[in-house]
Motif scaffolding. Structure first.
Motif, PDB file in Angstrom:
ATOM      1  N   UNK A  25      -3.266   2.579   6.764  1.00  0.00           N
ATOM      2  CA  UNK A  25      -2.356   3.165   5.782  1.00  0.00           C
ATOM      3  C   UNK A  25      -3.101   4.135   4.870  1.00  0.00           C
ATOM      4  N   UNK A  26      -4.298   3.749   4.442  1.00  0.00           N
ATOM      5  CA  UNK A  26      -5.070   4.581   3.514  1.00  0.00           C
ATOM      6  C   UNK A  26      -6.127   5.447   4.217  1.00  0.00           C
ATOM      7  N   UNK A  27      -6.088   5.458   5.551  1.00  0.00           N
ATOM      8  CA  UNK A  27      -7.012   6.291   6.328  1.00  0.00           C
ATOM      9  C   UNK A  27      -8.468   6.004   5.961  1.00  0.00           C
ATOM     10  N   UNK A  28      -8.827   4.727   5.900  1.00  0.00           N
ATOM     11  CA  UNK A  28     -10.184   4.324   5.555  1.00  0.00           C
ATOM     12  C   UNK A  28     -10.989   4.074   6.831  1.00  0.00           C
ATOM     13  N   UNK A  29     -12.194   4.607   6.922  1.00  0.00           N
ATOM     14  CA  UNK A  29     -13.028   4.385   8.112  1.00  0.00           C
ATOM     15  C   UNK A  29     -13.721   3.033   8.055  1.00  0.00           C
ATOM     16  N   UNK A  62      -6.125   9.006  -5.372  1.00  0.00           N
ATOM     17  CA  UNK A  62      -6.083   9.633  -4.039  1.00  0.00           C
ATOM     18  C   UNK A  62      -5.216   8.838  -3.086  1.00  0.00           C
ATOM     19  N   UNK A  63      -4.470   9.540  -2.250  1.00  0.00           N
ATOM     20  CA  UNK A  63      -3.541   8.874  -1.337  1.00  0.00           C
ATOM     21  C   UNK A  63      -4.241   8.209  -0.173  1.00  0.00           C
ATOM     22  N   UNK A  64      -5.441   8.607   0.123  1.00  0.00           N
ATOM     23  CA  UNK A  64      -6.157   8.010   1.251  1.00  0.00           C
ATOM     24  C   UNK A  64      -7.481   8.700   1.463  1.00  0.00           C
ATOM     25  N   UNK A  89       0.808  -1.211   0.000  1.00  0.00           N
ATOM     26  CA  UNK A  89       0.000   0.000   0.000  1.00  0.00           C
ATOM     27  C   UNK A  89       0.842   1.262   0.000  1.00  0.00           C
ATOM     28  N   UNK A  90       1.902   1.276   0.805  1.00  0.00           N
ATOM     29  CA  UNK A  90       2.792   2.443   0.836  1.00  0.00           C
ATOM     30  C   UNK A  90       3.462   2.663  -0.516  1.00  0.00           C
ATOM     31  N   UNK A  91       3.908   1.582  -1.166  1.00  0.00           N
ATOM     32  CA  UNK A  91       4.514   1.711  -2.493  1.00  0.00           C
ATOM     33  C   UNK A  91       3.515   2.255  -3.505  1.00  0.00           C
TER      34      UNK A  91
END
Length: 315
Positions: A260-264, A163-165, A148-150
């Motif tokens: 990592x992706x700030x998903x709720x 989108x980054x997150x 995910x970071x890559x």
């Protein structure tokens, strides 16, 4: 068949009951007092006692378990200590993120692994066999959150394509919501695709040595027809078993990728509830995860009966 389904359903309900009892007992044994966490260390003993009474924490364990279980069956999952809202609403809101994410990841995993594993088995020693081995080893070894970071560095920071997150919500439209889930789904799918590729390759290899496969070849059928019409359908049982396990893992184990992706999502909700000692949310989320595992195993068992006539006769 009806008697078999009735036995399976009875076993499912009994398993859920035992799991719910274990979950409630373990959660009650966890260190820390929710009332103290909510009020802070400076709260007086009288205030703590009053809050514990309001939350029902001063009642006997068996009574609290009965009330919780009755609420689960009636659809009332209780009130969150931290958020002050019904837990059912929190779970539905977060499940609207985690469930589509898991579905996208499992579809992507199957779309990659099943053709790659089957073709690698059919062409042993060739390029696809080497590719399947390298892909499975790398994807299993690399953690999903690192993938995910890559992806964020490449497609968000460098190329600016994704989108980054964050998650805009389904109310923002289908395309923006799916776009926010694409990279997390890829990050979740890669390790699972590696495992499934190995399972698919082994299952197809084993099935290719069965008498019916050799007979189909002896009749003059092409290699592709034998592979996709005869071998792969008969190799689906171990593949379906792994897919069922992977789906429940993707729902319950997406917490790192969601962070990592700030998903709720649901995994993030469980992690926050654990940190805030929100027992009722933890109990309900863990019970939902357990129920998903049990129900998915039940569905996989039924799929065995639909795929393999021999298992229907044995049942």
């Amino acid at each position: 068949m009806i008697a078999l389904l009735a036995r399976r359903l009875a076993g499912l309900l009994l398993t859920l009951f035992i799991v719910s009892l274990l979950i409630f007992t373990v959660m009650d044994l966890l260190p820390g007092d929710p009332a103290s966490i909510m009020l802070g260390t400076s709260a007086s003993p009288e205030t703590l006692a009053a809050l514990r009474h309001d939350l029902g924490l001063d009642q006997p364990l068996i009574l609290r378990y009965g009330q919780w279980l009755a609420g689960v069956f009636s659809g009332d999952l209780g009130q969150s200590y931290t958020y002050g809202v019904p837990v059912a609403g929190l779970i539905v809101e977060r499940l609207a993120v985690t469930l589509p994410l898991a579905l996208m990841a499992i579809v992507l995993s199957v779309a990659i692994a099943l053709p790659l594993g089957a073709l690698a088995a059919a062409r042993r020693g060739g390029f696809l066999a080497v590719l399947a081995t390298v892909f499975s080893q790398i994807s299993i070894a690399v953690p999903g959150f690192w993938v995910g970071l890559l992806l964020i560095i490449l497609f968000s920071t460098t190329l600016g394509l994704m989108p980054a997150g964050g998650f805009p919500g389904w109310s923002a439209g289908l395309l923006p919501a799916l776009q926010a889930l694409v990279m997390p789904a890829v990050a979740l799918a890669m390790p699972q695709a590696g495992v499934l590729t190995r399972v698919a390759r082994s299952a197809v290899l084993e099935t290719m040595h069965e008498d019916f496969a050799r007979t189909a070849v002896a009749k003059g059928l092409s290699r592709n027809v034998v592979l996709w019409r005869h071998v792969v359908p008969n190799a689906l049982i171990p593949i379906l078993t792994v897919i069922g396990l992977q789906f429940t893992f993707l729902v319950a184990g997406a917490v790192l990728v969601e962070n990592v992706f700030n998903l709720p999502g649901l995994g993030r909700l469980a992690l926050q509830a654990l940190a805030q000692r929100d027992i009722i949310v933890m109990q309900d989320v863990v019970l939902l995860f357990a129920a998903l595992v049990i129900v998915m195993n039940f569905i996989v068992d039924l799929s065995y009966l639909a795929i393999d006539p021999r298992m229907r006769k044995a049942a």
